[in-house]
Design an enzyme around this catalytic site. Structure first.
Site, PDB file in Angstrom:
ATOM      1  CG  LEU A 123      -1.793   1.253   1.440  1.00  0.00           C
ATOM      2  CD1 LEU A 123      -2.827   1.353   0.327  1.00  0.00           C
ATOM      3  CD2 LEU A 123      -2.477   1.216   2.802  1.00  0.00           C
ATOM      4  CD  GLU A 160      -2.643 -13.516   1.150  1.00  0.00           C
ATOM      5  OE1 GLU A 160      -3.729 -13.554   1.744  1.00  0.00           O
ATOM      6  OE2 GLU A 160      -1.547 -13.455   1.736  1.00  0.00           O
TER       7      GLU A 160
END
Length: 458
Positions: free
Chosen positions: A242, A275
Site C-alpha cells: 500500500l 497473495e
C-alpha cells in the site's frame, strides 16, 4: 469522536410546548455509508476539521455497516474521519439534524467505526497532539531497521526503503496501519503478527528541514511473509502492499516491488508470489517482470524461435493448434535466477511474444489471439480434443451479468443417456460468445502491459 446535533434542541427541551415531534414519514430507507461518510488523511493540525484535506477513497464503506451497508435513524447524517499521517490515530466528527426510529432502529455508530479504526479512534484533543511531536515507535522502527534502498529527492530530503521484522514497535506500527489497509485494499484482512516469518518494508521520507516537526514520514509499505518450501528452501509472498494516497503516482509502489525482487534474488529465495493481487498491482508486477525477462539472455533465443514459428503458422482455419508455452527447462532457469514463479512467467511469456509481433501484421495477431483462445478454452473446458465432461453455463447475476458463468462437470462413463448433457445450438452460441469475451479481456490486458513495457524500455 465528536457528535454534533444541529438545530435548537436545548431551547425545545426548556419549553415543553416547543418540543418537536421527531419522526420519518413511512419506513426509514436508511442511508448508505458510502454516501454519508468521508475519510481524510491529515498531515498537519490545520487540516483537521477541513474537507479540503487529502481525501481517501475507500473501495467500499458499506460492508462495515451491517448486511445491507446502510445506516438507520438519522436525518442529514455526515461522518467525517481524519487519520493522522504522523501517528495514524483517527478522529471522527459526526453531525446530523435529528434521530428517530423509523422502523429499523437507530444505528449505533460508535461500534461500527471502532470495527474499522479500533483503538486508533481517539478524541480530538489527543488527536491534535500527535502533530506536535514525532511518533516514537515509528522512529524506533526506522532507526532499528535495515535501510536497503536510497533515493535523493533534494538536498533536504531522502527516500529510503527500510526492512524490519514484524515484531515489537514494528508490530505496533502495523496495528496503526490496519484501518488504512481495510479501507483501501479490497478483501484485505489483518495479518497475524504473532506468526513467524513476517517482515515489513517501509517507504520512508527523511527530512532535515528545521521547520518540519516530524523528520520521518511514512509514504507506503509492504508486508511480506517468508515460509518453508520443501526440502530446504524458503518462498517469499507479498501479502499486502500500500502506498498512502497523497504519495501515489510517484513510483513508490514500483520501487517496493523492485526492492522485494532484489531481496528474493540476493537471498536465493525459491520464488516470489503475491497473495491475491489487484488488477493494477498485477499490471505493475507484469511490467517489471517483462522488462527483467527482456534483458535475460536465456530467454532471447527461445522467444525468437517461438515468435518465428507463430508467424509462419496458419491458424485461421483452426485445422491445427499452436501452444505458446516456454520449455520447462527455461521455466526452471527463470525461477532459479529471477525468482519468477511458473504462473507469473507463463503470463509474462505471452506478453513477450506479443511485444515481438508487428501489431500491423494481421495474420500474426490473429494467430496470437487463436493461441490465447485455445489456452482459455482448455483451462475452462478441457483440451482441444474434448471437454473432459466440462460445460460452460451462463448464470443470472447482478454483477457484470454479461460475463457471469459457471463451469461444471458431467460424470464420465456409465449410461450415455444418463450421463451425457446434450448442448443445444443456443448453448454452444452462448458458450462461444462468453469465451470470446474472456479472450478479448485477456488481449486488452496483454496490450496494456505491452504498451507500458515498450514505453519504459525506450
Amino acid at each position: 469522536m465528536a457528535l454534533k446535533q444541529k438545530g435548537t434542541d436545548a431551547a425545545a427541551a426548556a419549553d415543553p410546548k416547543k418540543r418537536r415531534r421527531v419522526g420519518f414519514s413511512g419506513v426509514d430507507a436508511g442511508v448508505e455509508a458510502n454516501e454519508c461518510m468521508k475519510v481524510f488523511l491529515a498531515r498537519n493540525p490545520d487540516e483537521v476539521g477541513s474537507v479540503d484535506s487529502t481525501s481517501i477513497q475507500p473501495f467500499d464503506l458499506n460492508h462495515f455497516f451491517g448486511e445491507d451497508g446502510k445506516i438507520y435513524g438519522y436525518k442529514n447524517l455526515k461522518i467525517n474521519v481524519w487519520i493522522s499521517a504522523i501517528s495514524f490515530l483517527a478522529y471522527a466528527e459526526i453531525s446530523f439534524d435529528e434521530t428517530s426510529d423509523g422502523g429499523k432502529g437507530i444505528t449505533d455508530l460508535k461500534p461500527a467505526l471502532q470495527n474499522i479504526f479500533g483503538e486508533n479512534l481517539v478524541e480530538k484533543e489527543e488527536f491534535l497532539q500527535t502533530f506536535s511531536k514525532e511518533c516514537p515507535y515509528f522512529r524506533n522502527v526506522v532507526t532499528n531497521g535495515n535501510a536497503i534502498k536510497h533515493s535523493v529527492s533534494n538536498e533536504d530530503q531522502t527516500v529510503e526503503i527500510v526492512r524490519v521484522e514484524l515484531q515489537g514497535d514494528a508490530a505496533f506500527l502495523y496495528a496503526r496501519l490496519v484501518p488504512l489497509v481495510l479501507l483501501l485494499v479490497e478483501g484485505s484482512t489483518p495479518i497475524d503478527v504473532g506468526e513467524h516469518g513476517w517482515e515489513l518494508l517501509l517507504v520512508v521520507k527523511k527530512t532535515t528541514e528545521e521547520s518540519s516537526t516530524s523528520k520521518l514520514q511514512l509514504l507506503g509499505f509492504a508486508a511480506v511473509h517468508n515460509f518453508y518450501h520443501y526440502p530446504e528452501s524458503t518462498r517469499l509472498r507479498i501479502s499486502q502492499i500500500l502506498v498512502l494516497p497523497p504519495y501515489q503516482g510517484e513510483g513508490h509502489g514500483l520501487r517496493l516491488l523492485e526492492t522485494i525482487n532484489s531481496v528474493a534474488q540476493s537471498e536465493n529465495i525459491y520464488d516470489l508470489t503475491i497473495e491475491d493481487p489487484s488488477d493494477y498491482l498485477q499490471y505493475i508486477r507484469s511490467s517489471i517482470d517483462c522488462l527483467r525477462l527482456l534483458s535475460f539472455d536465456s530467454v532471447k533465443p527461445v522467444l525468437s524461435a517461438m515468435v518465428t514459428s507463430l508467424k509462419e503458422a496458419n491458424l485461421s482455419k483452426r485445422t491445427r493448434s499452436f501452444r505458446m508455452v516456454p520449455p520447462a527447462e527455461l521455466t526452471e532457469i527463470v525461477r532459479q535466477k529471477l525468482k519468477i514463479n511458473k504462473k507469473q512467467f507463463l503470463r509474462c511469456w505471452e506478453i513477450l511474444i506479443y511485444l515481438s509481433l508487428d501489431s500491423e501484421d494481421r495474420k500474426s495477431i490473429d494467430n496470437f489471439r487463436a493461441c490465447i483462445y485455445d489456452r482459455i478454452k482448455g483451462e475452462l473446458l478441457g483440451s482441444a480434443t474434448g471437454t473432459n465432461g466440462k460445460r460452460l453455463l451462463q448464470i443470472p447475476s447482478s454483477f457484470k451479468e454479461e460475463e457471469s458463468f459457471a463451469v461444471y462437470w458431467t460424470q464420465e462413463g456409465g449410461d450415455a443417456d444418463d450421463q451425457t448433457v446434450e448442448q443445444q445450438p443456443e448453448d454452444l452460441e452462448t458458450q462461444e460468445r462468453q469465451l470470446n469475451e474472456l479472450v478479448d479481456n485477456q488481449m486488452e490486458e496483454i496490450v496494456e502491459v505491452a504498451k507500458n513495457v515498450s514505453s519504459r524500455g525506450k
